[in-house]
Motif scaffolding. Structure first.
Motif, PDB file in Angstrom:
ATOM      1  N   GLU A 192       0.742  -1.212  -0.090  1.00 38.39           N
ATOM      2  CA  GLU A 192      -0.026   0.029   0.162  1.00 38.39           C
ATOM      3  C   GLU A 192       0.875   1.015  -0.099  1.00 38.39           C
ATOM      4  O   GLU A 192       2.220   1.212   0.490  1.00 38.39           O
ATOM      5  CB  GLU A 192      -0.692   0.061   1.387  1.00 38.39           C
ATOM      6  CG  GLU A 192      -1.994  -0.776   1.064  1.00 38.39           C
ATOM      7  CD  GLU A 192      -3.066  -0.863   2.465  1.00 38.39           C
ATOM      8  OE1 GLU A 192      -3.984  -0.324   2.046  1.00 38.39           O
ATOM      9  OE2 GLU A 192      -2.533  -0.709   3.544  1.00 38.39           O
ATOM     10  N   TYR A 193       0.422   2.279  -0.493  1.00 39.59           N
ATOM     11  CA  TYR A 193       0.815   3.727  -0.273  1.00 39.59           C
ATOM     12  C   TYR A 193       0.600   4.094   0.935  1.00 39.59           C
ATOM     13  O   TYR A 193      -0.652   4.042   1.445  1.00 39.59           O
ATOM     14  CB  TYR A 193       0.220   4.670  -1.438  1.00 39.59           C
ATOM     15  CG  TYR A 193       0.713   4.242  -2.764  1.00 39.59           C
ATOM     16  CD1 TYR A 193       2.128   4.583  -3.240  1.00 39.59           C
ATOM     17  CD2 TYR A 193      -0.235   3.712  -3.819  1.00 39.59           C
ATOM     18  CE1 TYR A 193       2.358   4.117  -4.700  1.00 39.59           C
ATOM     19  CE2 TYR A 193       0.118   3.431  -5.003  1.00 39.59           C
ATOM     20  CZ  TYR A 193       1.628   3.614  -5.665  1.00 39.59           C
ATOM     21  OH  TYR A 193       1.765   3.355  -6.898  1.00 39.59           O
ATOM     22  N   VAL A 194       1.573   4.982   1.465  1.00 41.33           N
ATOM     23  CA  VAL A 194       1.046   5.548   2.816  1.00 41.33           C
ATOM     24  C   VAL A 194       1.664   7.267   2.850  1.00 41.33           C
ATOM     25  O   VAL A 194       2.660   7.447   1.818  1.00 41.33           O
ATOM     26  CB  VAL A 194       1.874   5.125   4.022  1.00 41.33           C
ATOM     27  CG1 VAL A 194       1.242   3.843   4.113  1.00 41.33           C
ATOM     28  CG2 VAL A 194       3.372   4.951   3.917  1.00 41.33           C
TER      29      VAL A 194
ATOM     30  N   TRP B 172       9.567  -0.069   5.764  1.00 45.92           N
ATOM     31  CA  TRP B 172      10.336   0.203   4.841  1.00 45.92           C
ATOM     32  C   TRP B 172       9.507   0.861   3.743  1.00 45.92           C
ATOM     33  O   TRP B 172       8.610   0.414   3.479  1.00 45.92           O
ATOM     34  CB  TRP B 172      11.012  -0.919   4.205  1.00 45.92           C
ATOM     35  CG  TRP B 172      12.361  -1.101   4.773  1.00 45.92           C
ATOM     36  CD1 TRP B 172      12.929  -1.453   5.961  1.00 45.92           C
ATOM     37  CD2 TRP B 172      13.764  -0.902   3.981  1.00 45.92           C
ATOM     38  NE1 TRP B 172      14.122  -1.518   6.013  1.00 45.92           N
ATOM     39  CE2 TRP B 172      14.848  -1.445   4.869  1.00 45.92           C
ATOM     40  CE3 TRP B 172      13.840  -0.699   2.551  1.00 45.92           C
ATOM     41  CZ2 TRP B 172      15.953  -1.314   4.386  1.00 45.92           C
ATOM     42  CZ3 TRP B 172      15.260  -0.756   2.332  1.00 45.92           C
ATOM     43  CH2 TRP B 172      16.351  -1.016   3.084  1.00 45.92           C
ATOM     44  N   LEU B 173       9.904   2.022   3.359  1.00 42.39           N
ATOM     45  CA  LEU B 173       9.297   2.807   2.242  1.00 42.39           C
ATOM     46  C   LEU B 173       9.841   3.034   1.058  1.00 42.39           C
ATOM     47  O   LEU B 173      11.086   2.885   0.899  1.00 42.39           O
ATOM     48  CB  LEU B 173       8.851   4.180   2.535  1.00 42.39           C
ATOM     49  CG  LEU B 173       8.198   4.497   4.084  1.00 42.39           C
ATOM     50  CD1 LEU B 173       8.046   5.933   4.231  1.00 42.39           C
ATOM     51  CD2 LEU B 173       6.783   3.585   3.926  1.00 42.39           C
ATOM     52  N   PHE B 174       9.216   2.759  -0.110  1.00 35.94           N
ATOM     53  CA  PHE B 174      10.127   2.662  -1.557  1.00 35.94           C
ATOM     54  C   PHE B 174       9.140   3.668  -2.594  1.00 35.94           C
ATOM     55  O   PHE B 174       7.822   3.597  -2.662  1.00 35.94           O
ATOM     56  CB  PHE B 174       9.855   1.244  -2.049  1.00 35.94           C
ATOM     57  CG  PHE B 174      10.433   0.994  -3.327  1.00 35.94           C
ATOM     58  CD1 PHE B 174      11.895   1.088  -3.378  1.00 35.94           C
ATOM     59  CD2 PHE B 174       9.867   0.691  -4.552  1.00 35.94           C
ATOM     60  CE1 PHE B 174      12.663   0.915  -4.602  1.00 35.94           C
ATOM     61  CE2 PHE B 174      10.406   0.586  -5.743  1.00 35.94           C
ATOM     62  CZ  PHE B 174      11.950   0.522  -5.650  1.00 35.94           C
TER      63      PHE B 174
ATOM     64  N   VAL C 161      -3.130   6.072   5.140  1.00 39.22           N
ATOM     65  CA  VAL C 161      -3.112   5.273   3.742  1.00 39.22           C
ATOM     66  C   VAL C 161      -3.434   6.322   2.782  1.00 39.22           C
ATOM     67  O   VAL C 161      -4.235   6.845   2.753  1.00 39.22           O
ATOM     68  CB  VAL C 161      -3.943   3.940   4.226  1.00 39.22           C
ATOM     69  CG1 VAL C 161      -3.797   3.321   2.769  1.00 39.22           C
ATOM     70  CG2 VAL C 161      -3.544   3.084   5.321  1.00 39.22           C
ATOM     71  N   ALA C 162      -2.491   5.940   1.686  1.00 41.28           N
ATOM     72  CA  ALA C 162      -3.071   6.953   0.586  1.00 41.28           C
ATOM     73  C   ALA C 162      -3.287   6.232  -0.683  1.00 41.28           C
ATOM     74  O   ALA C 162      -2.931   5.092  -0.975  1.00 41.28           O
ATOM     75  CB  ALA C 162      -1.540   7.653   0.138  1.00 41.28           C
ATOM     76  N   VAL C 163      -4.572   6.728  -1.130  1.00 42.01           N
ATOM     77  CA  VAL C 163      -5.252   5.872  -2.234  1.00 42.01           C
ATOM     78  C   VAL C 163      -5.202   6.912  -3.372  1.00 42.01           C
ATOM     79  O   VAL C 163      -5.869   7.850  -3.228  1.00 42.01           O
ATOM     80  CB  VAL C 163      -6.638   5.547  -1.810  1.00 42.01           C
ATOM     81  CG1 VAL C 163      -7.473   4.896  -2.831  1.00 42.01           C
ATOM     82  CG2 VAL C 163      -6.700   4.806  -0.509  1.00 42.01           C
ATOM     83  N   PRO C 164      -4.831   6.361  -4.461  1.00 39.43           N
ATOM     84  CA  PRO C 164      -4.830   7.428  -5.755  1.00 39.43           C
ATOM     85  C   PRO C 164      -6.187   7.583  -6.189  1.00 39.43           C
ATOM     86  O   PRO C 164      -6.796   6.519  -6.407  1.00 39.43           O
ATOM     87  CB  PRO C 164      -4.086   6.506  -6.529  1.00 39.43           C
ATOM     88  CG  PRO C 164      -3.825   5.337  -6.377  1.00 39.43           C
ATOM     89  CD  PRO C 164      -4.097   5.374  -4.842  1.00 39.43           C
ATOM     90  N   LEU C 165      -6.705   8.707  -6.469  1.00 37.02           N
ATOM     91  CA  LEU C 165      -7.893   9.006  -6.869  1.00 37.02           C
ATOM     92  C   LEU C 165      -8.326   9.350  -8.468  1.00 37.02           C
ATOM     93  O   LEU C 165      -8.681   8.655  -9.075  1.00 37.02           O
ATOM     94  CB  LEU C 165      -8.651  10.114  -5.981  1.00 37.02           C
ATOM     95  CG  LEU C 165      -8.857   9.933  -4.602  1.00 37.02           C
ATOM     96  CD1 LEU C 165      -9.780  11.160  -3.962  1.00 37.02           C
ATOM     97  CD2 LEU C 165     -10.109   8.665  -4.471  1.00 37.02           C
TER      98      LEU C 165
END
Length: 185
Positions: free
Chosen positions: A60-62, A151-153, A176-180
């Motif tokens: 997931e994106y954060v 860990w972020l990427f 949590v980041a969700v692409p709109l």
């Protein structure tokens, strides 16, 4: 005779700009309160994102506010700009979570692997886009992600992420980041 900004722009244009700002500022504030944000950096898709609270899963994106020491390096090197994260006063980042507590991360000269799975385009670069050596506190080898860290990427080769600064505290995650509505990579 000196002209003021209204006469230079023309009074009708200045009024339109004032009304536009009057209408857009509340709209922007409402979007912020609803968790809507805009990402303008290419390390993840550029566009409009919804940020919400919830459990964090691998992949997931954060949205995260990087810890002070990491943020200071990012500001000094020009990798980050000033923003809303306190006390660091840098912009929050949106990155993909590639490793959670207990995961085994291997960083070698060619790639990063998590639990034996190769992460695409994860080779660490030695030089940044300005031709300067990229500072790194992560040594080549194997490590286990501690209980309170992730860990972020970023998804482009030039992304400044955990390949260089290591796992960050879970407390740094803002949601949590969700692409709109995003542009294709």
């Amino acid at each position: 005779m000196r002209s003021n900004s209204f006469s230079r722009w023309g009074l009708p244009r200045a009024r339109s700009l004032a009304w536009g700002m009057f209408l857009l500022l509340p709209l922007g504030w409402c979007a912020h309160l609803a968790g809507i944000g805009i990402n303008m950096t290419p390390s993840v898709p550029v566009g409009i994102w919804w940020i919400h609270t919830g459990a964090i899963s691998r992949g997931e994106y954060v949205k995260a506010c990087l810890p002070q020491k990491i943020a200071n390096v990012g500001i000094a090197r020009g990798y980050l700009s000033r923003g809303s994260c306190s006390p660091e006063k840098v912009v929050p980042v949106i990155k993909r979570v590639i490793a959670l507590p207990g995961d085994v991360v291997v960083v070698d000269a060619n790639e990063v692997r998590v639990n034996g799975v190769s992460i695409p385009i994860s080779r660490r670069r030695r030089l940044d886009s300005g031709g300067r050596p990229i500072p790194s506190s992560v040594h080549l080898g194997t490590s286990v992600v501690p209980a309170d860290r992730v860990w972020l990427f970023g998804e482009i080769p030039l992304s400044w992420d955990s390949r260089y600064y290591g796992a960050i505290p879970m407390s740094s995650i803002r949601g949590v980041a969700v692409p709109l509505l995003v542009l294709p990579p």
